[in-house]
Motif scaffolding. Structure first.
Motif, PDB file in Angstrom:
ATOM      1  N   UNK A 203       0.812  -1.211   0.000  1.00  0.00           N
ATOM      2  CA  UNK A 203       0.000   0.000   0.000  1.00  0.00           C
ATOM      3  C   UNK A 203       0.850   1.269   0.000  1.00  0.00           C
ATOM      4  N   UNK A 204       1.822   1.429   0.927  1.00  0.00           N
ATOM      5  CA  UNK A 204       2.618   2.666   0.870  1.00  0.00           C
ATOM      6  C   UNK A 204       3.452   2.782  -0.401  1.00  0.00           C
ATOM      7  N   UNK A 205       3.927   1.643  -0.929  1.00  0.00           N
ATOM      8  CA  UNK A 205       4.734   1.699  -2.153  1.00  0.00           C
ATOM      9  C   UNK A 205       3.891   2.178  -3.328  1.00  0.00           C
ATOM     10  N   UNK A 206       2.707   1.584  -3.507  1.00  0.00           N
ATOM     11  CA  UNK A 206       1.852   1.974  -4.624  1.00  0.00           C
ATOM     12  C   UNK A 206       1.397   3.425  -4.480  1.00  0.00           C
TER      13      UNK A 206
ATOM     14  N   UNK B 198       2.318   6.690  -7.072  1.00  0.00           N
ATOM     15  CA  UNK B 198       1.306   7.566  -7.659  1.00  0.00           C
ATOM     16  C   UNK B 198       1.584   9.020  -7.305  1.00  0.00           C
ATOM     17  N   UNK B 199       1.973   9.283  -6.056  1.00  0.00           N
ATOM     18  CA  UNK B 199       2.259  10.653  -5.644  1.00  0.00           C
ATOM     19  C   UNK B 199       3.458  11.218  -6.399  1.00  0.00           C
ATOM     20  N   UNK B 200       4.494  10.375  -6.612  1.00  0.00           N
ATOM     21  CA  UNK B 200       5.670  10.840  -7.349  1.00  0.00           C
ATOM     22  C   UNK B 200       5.312  11.229  -8.776  1.00  0.00           C
ATOM     23  N   UNK B 201       4.319  10.560  -9.348  1.00  0.00           N
ATOM     24  CA  UNK B 201       3.908  10.846 -10.717  1.00  0.00           C
ATOM     25  C   UNK B 201       2.767  11.872 -10.770  1.00  0.00           C
ATOM     26  N   UNK B 202       2.550  12.585  -9.683  1.00  0.00           N
ATOM     27  CA  UNK B 202       1.548  13.663  -9.599  1.00  0.00           C
ATOM     28  C   UNK B 202       0.147  13.166  -9.955  1.00  0.00           C
TER      29      UNK B 202
ATOM     30  N   UNK C 161      12.191  11.004  -1.847  1.00  0.00           N
ATOM     31  CA  UNK C 161      11.715  11.696  -3.051  1.00  0.00           C
ATOM     32  C   UNK C 161      10.487  12.552  -2.754  1.00  0.00           C
ATOM     33  N   UNK C 162       9.575  12.034  -1.944  1.00  0.00           N
ATOM     34  CA  UNK C 162       8.383  12.799  -1.595  1.00  0.00           C
ATOM     35  C   UNK C 162       8.729  14.007  -0.725  1.00  0.00           C
TER      36      UNK C 162
ATOM     37  N   UNK D 263      -3.345  15.716   0.382  1.00  0.00           N
ATOM     38  CA  UNK D 263      -2.027  16.331   0.200  1.00  0.00           C
ATOM     39  C   UNK D 263      -1.105  15.336  -0.480  1.00  0.00           C
ATOM     40  N   UNK D 264       0.044  15.853  -0.946  1.00  0.00           N
ATOM     41  CA  UNK D 264       1.043  14.998  -1.585  1.00  0.00           C
ATOM     42  C   UNK D 264       1.467  13.888  -0.614  1.00  0.00           C
ATOM     43  N   UNK D 265       1.378  12.639  -1.063  1.00  0.00           N
ATOM     44  CA  UNK D 265       1.891  11.527  -0.278  1.00  0.00           C
ATOM     45  C   UNK D 265       1.085  11.173   0.961  1.00  0.00           C
ATOM     46  N   UNK D 266      -0.144  11.677   1.097  1.00  0.00           N
ATOM     47  CA  UNK D 266      -0.935  11.395   2.301  1.00  0.00           C
ATOM     48  C   UNK D 266      -1.160   9.893   2.467  1.00  0.00           C
ATOM     49  N   UNK D 267      -1.635   9.225   1.424  1.00  0.00           N
ATOM     50  CA  UNK D 267      -1.914   7.799   1.527  1.00  0.00           C
ATOM     51  C   UNK D 267      -0.633   7.002   1.763  1.00  0.00           C
TER      52      UNK D 267
END
Length: 810
Positions: free
Chosen positions: A640-643, A647-651, A707-708, A749-753
């Motif tokens: 879950x955190x990886x996926x 997604x967050x890295x790819x906006x 990265x995030x 927000x970015x990277x919340x999940x």
């Protein structure tokens, strides 16, 4: 001094006839009164100058009289200029011959006697004197003297504008703080309150500086309306007053031909709103110009080519960027092909705490005439409206801009009925329309308390939409809300919830303060009306938001306690019904099974990316699309955190998601993640790149947290943080018999999940399923977790887990 009885001539009688002439009204009567007064004062000067033996003088009208705007009881602002060659005593005698006849008629007079040089010095020392000279108008005597003063006044004003305009702005702000906003006052001061005649005059002064100019649409008509209202007020009261008191409103309305006092107030509020909006836009432009001029000239031109004048454009959303302190349309934006753009721009501006540029709204509004939003609205449009409403206090100026530029009626035609609608109950601080927006602002701070923030925010915006219609406004409003919610694209069940919230938005406060809560019939009636605990939760939040937005007298600790007591009793009554276990999942589709089998075979992640049109295309334009991303991964820690991190890295923004565990396939179980995503801006990433990064994230070669963090630092440098309530992480009791349900409500927000997933993984729990929803700017996520033994967590373990997740989000 002379015998002033001989100096009135026929002026008093002519003035009286003019004011009693029913055919002479508005600008025509003010101009006629000014001409009549001009002629009388000119005759006075000619005779007085002859008697005093003085030459080289001029009589000048300044201020409102200089503009030729004489209301029945206006004072006269006069400047007696002289060239300095006459004896001081003779000039004083001349002034007496002018001033005393005015006083003898009972007219208020603001007067001064100066040489041109003295007038110029006084203007430099006193901002109010300088502003008055900008409206200087020659009445009698030597016109060269008047012309010299006017020329010097404008030259000095334009030269000193960078210093004097901030001073003028401060005066306007101080006056607004003292007098309040005209558009919301039950007894407004037509001149001094914000949006009144003084602000209109200040805008003329800004225009005279040549630094900025006010939006012209409707501004002159608004100023004329306030002047007409003041004229009628002077005639009705017989006094020089600018305050439109309640007792005078019916007579003033009758004098102006308005049907009643409510219509009078509504027209007055509309005029004030136009002036206030023009002032906001103009002062913002003044600030922009002054900031640009603060750059030292020696620094300009150091960089070659176009780079010397480059201004950074920071992306806010698809088609929207921040430029020079405003949210504007990107160069490539095409509102005529993107009907959601106006809402996306408004939401992005509010979330960033920025004003939405006037030209951006106008472009979108014009495009909406060519290609309006389809009905029902696509999901993106609805999400953007919820995001706009959920931004808190910054929602208000953005909403007002949409309204002022004519974009709002295209989106919500029913709004015109409540626009500027007065509320005579002194408990209310705002007009009906502003109260609705303020309720949404208050509701935005309560979104962590409810399971459906989107329904709360829409209900807050619509709860009084029935005011002004015959009958109970709650009943009428529920019907309107049902129609509006369906047009916005809500499903039938959600539409009925919104209608129920509007219908019963007064139920809790009225029952709690007016009924015996110990009477079982009281609780039963509320339970029957509400129907379920989800609606009760939303209604509780709406009740508080409505009261807080009404005014300080509408909510108190006592009232809050009574309502909370009632809600607790009703919730207990409703909880008597068994709640379904929502922790399970439907049977997988054929494609999901295929992906799961493939993931088990290759022992790695498999992705499928699908797009589907949400509304048919028109005129050859590309339709809005929804993007569904399916990921199947062999069960392993950190999926879950990886996926979510990839997604967050790819906006990619996650609008909704579902995680489930499929039965053993091959050598083990497979996790299936179904995502509904959207690109923050730009195009969608390539599916192969997503898979490659997910493989790296799972094997540890891609440091997602680092990265995030780098992305978040860069984002923070060019944007303002959203004003949002803190996250809320709770254990949902009784929701499932086979798992512990952790509910997370936070600002998206970015990277919340990703952060939530890491916290769950770090706690060593098993995520049996997850249900992710992004409603506007709010994330509402539910995670069904168990211990390693497959059982629900103990009460203490669940509490510690909730605290750990919340700590990861703060």
């Amino acid at each position: 001094m002379t015998d002033s009885a001989d100096d009135t001539g026929g002026y008093p009688a002519a003035r009286l006839r003019l004011l009693q002439d029913g055919a002479a009204t508005g600008p025509g009567r003010r101009a006629a009164l000014a001409r009549l007064t001009d002629d009388w004062l000119a005759a006075l000067l000619d005779r007085a100058a002859t008697e005093a033996g003085v030459t080289g003088v001029a009589l000048v009208a300044v201020g409102g009289y200089g503009r030729g705007e004489l209301s029945p009881r206006s004072d006269l602002d006069l400047l007696l200029l002289h060239d300095g060659r006459a004896d001081t005593g003779a000039v004083a005698k001349l002034a007496d011959h002018l001033w005393y006849p005015v006083w003898d008629l009972g007219l208020d007079l603001d007067h001064s006697v100066r040489t041109p040089a003295e007038a110029r010095t006084a203007a430099r020392d006193d901002l109010k004197v300088q502003l008055g000279l900008l409206d200087a108008r020659h009445l009698a005597g030597d016109p060269e003297l008047t012309a010299s003063v006017r020329t010097a006044a404008y030259a000095d004003w334009r030269e000193s504008a960078p210093k004097r305009l901030p001073e003028l702005h401060d005066l306007c702000q101080e006056r607004a703080a003292r007098q309040g906003e005209l558009q919301f006052l039950l007894e407004p001061d037509l001149k001094e309150a914000r949006g009144g005649l003084r602000d209109a005059t200040a805008l003329r002064a800004v225009a005279a500086s040549w630094l900025a100019d006010a939006p012209r649409g409707g501004l002159e008509a608004a100023r004329t309306r306030l002047l007409d209202t003041r004229d009628a007020l002077h005639l009705v009261t017989g006094r020089a007053t600018d305050r439109l008191s309640l007792q005078d409103q019916p007579q003033v309305a009758d004098a102006l031909g308005a049907a009643d006092a409510d219509i009078l107030l509504r027209e007055t509020y509309e005029a004030a709103r136009t002036i206030s909006y023009a002032a906001d836009v103009t002062w913002r432009e003044v600030g922009r110009v002054l900031r640009s001029r603060s750059v030292r000239p020696t620094l300009r031109g150091l960089l070659p080519g176009r780079a010397a004048n480059r201004v950074e454009r920071s992306p806010l959303a698809e088609g929207v960027v921040e430029l020079d302190g405003e949210a504007v349309l990107a160069r490539a934006a095409r509102p005529e092909r993107d009907p959601v753009l106006v809402l996306r721009a408004a939401a992005a501006a509010a979330q960033a705490g920025l004003p939405l540029a006037t030209h951006a709204i106008r472009r979108c509004a014009a495009a909406a005439d060519v290609r309006p939003l389809p009905e029902p609205w696509p999901a993106e449009a609805r999400d953007e409206l919820v995001t706009l409403l959920g931004a808190g206090a910054p929602t208000v100026p953005v909403w007002e801009s949409l309204e002022a530029e004519g974009a709002l009626p295209r989106l919500l035609p029913e709004w015109e009925r409540v626009r500027c609608h007065p509320q005579h109950n002194p408990v209310h601080t705002w007009t009906v329309d502003r109260h609705l927006v303020e309720t949404a602002v208050r509701a935005a701070a309560l979104t962590r308390r409810v399971h459906r923030p989107d329904l709360l925010l829409i209900a807050a915006l619509l709860h009084d939409i029935g005011k002004g219609l015959p009958g109970d406004h709650s009943v009428a409003g529920a019907d309107l809300a049902r129609t509006i919610a369906a047009r916005l694209g809500f499903e039938a069940r959600d539409t009925e919830v919104i209608a129920a919230l509007v219908r019963h938005h007064l139920l809790l406060i009225e029952t709690a303060t007016r009924r015996d809560l110990d009477d079982p019939a009281t609780v039963g009636a509320v339970a029957d009306a509400v129907g379920d605990t989800g609606t009760l939760e939303l209604l509780h939040a709406l009740t508080e938001a409505d009261a807080l937005a009404t005014g300080p007298a509408a909510w108190s600790t006592w009232r809050a306690g009574l309502v909370a007591d009632l809600v607790g009793r009703v919730a207990a009554r409703l909880a008597g019904e068994a709640e379904p276990d929502t922790g399970g999942a439907d049977e997988p589709t054929a494609e999901q099974e295929r992906l799961a089998v493939e993931a088990g075979r290759i022992r790695g992640p498999v992705l499928a990316l699908h797009t589907r049109a949400e509304a048919p295309a028109e005129d050859g334009a590309a339709p809005p699309v929804g993007v569904e991303l399916l990921i199947a991964v062999p069960d392993q820690p950190g999926v879950l955190p990886a996926a979510a991190g990839v997604l967050a890295l790819h906006r990619l923004t996650v609008r909704a998601a579902d995680l489930r565990t499929l039965d053993p396939i091959g050598d083990g179980r497979v996790l299936l993640l179904s995502w509904r995503v959207a690109a923050e801006y730009g195009s969608l990433p390539d599916a192969d790149r997503l898979r490659a990064d997910l493989v790296r994230a799972l094997d540890g070669s891609l440091d997602i947290p680092a990265r995030l963090a780098e992305r978040e630092r860069a984002y923070a440098r060019r944007t303002r943080p959203a004003l949002a309530p803190p996250p809320s992480v709770t254990v949902a009791p009784g929701t499932s018999r086979t798992a512990t349900v952790i509910e997370v409500r936070a600002q998206d927000a970015h990277g919340l999940l990703h952060r939530i997933g890491r916290a769950l993984e770090g706690a060593g729990v098993c995520v049996r399923s997850a249900h992710i929803s992004t409603l506007g700017a709010n994330a509402v996520d539910a995670f069904y977790v168990t211990g390693t033994d497959g059982r629900p967590l103990s009460e203490e373990a669940a509490r510690q887990l909730a605290e750990a997740v919340q700590g990861a989000l703060l």
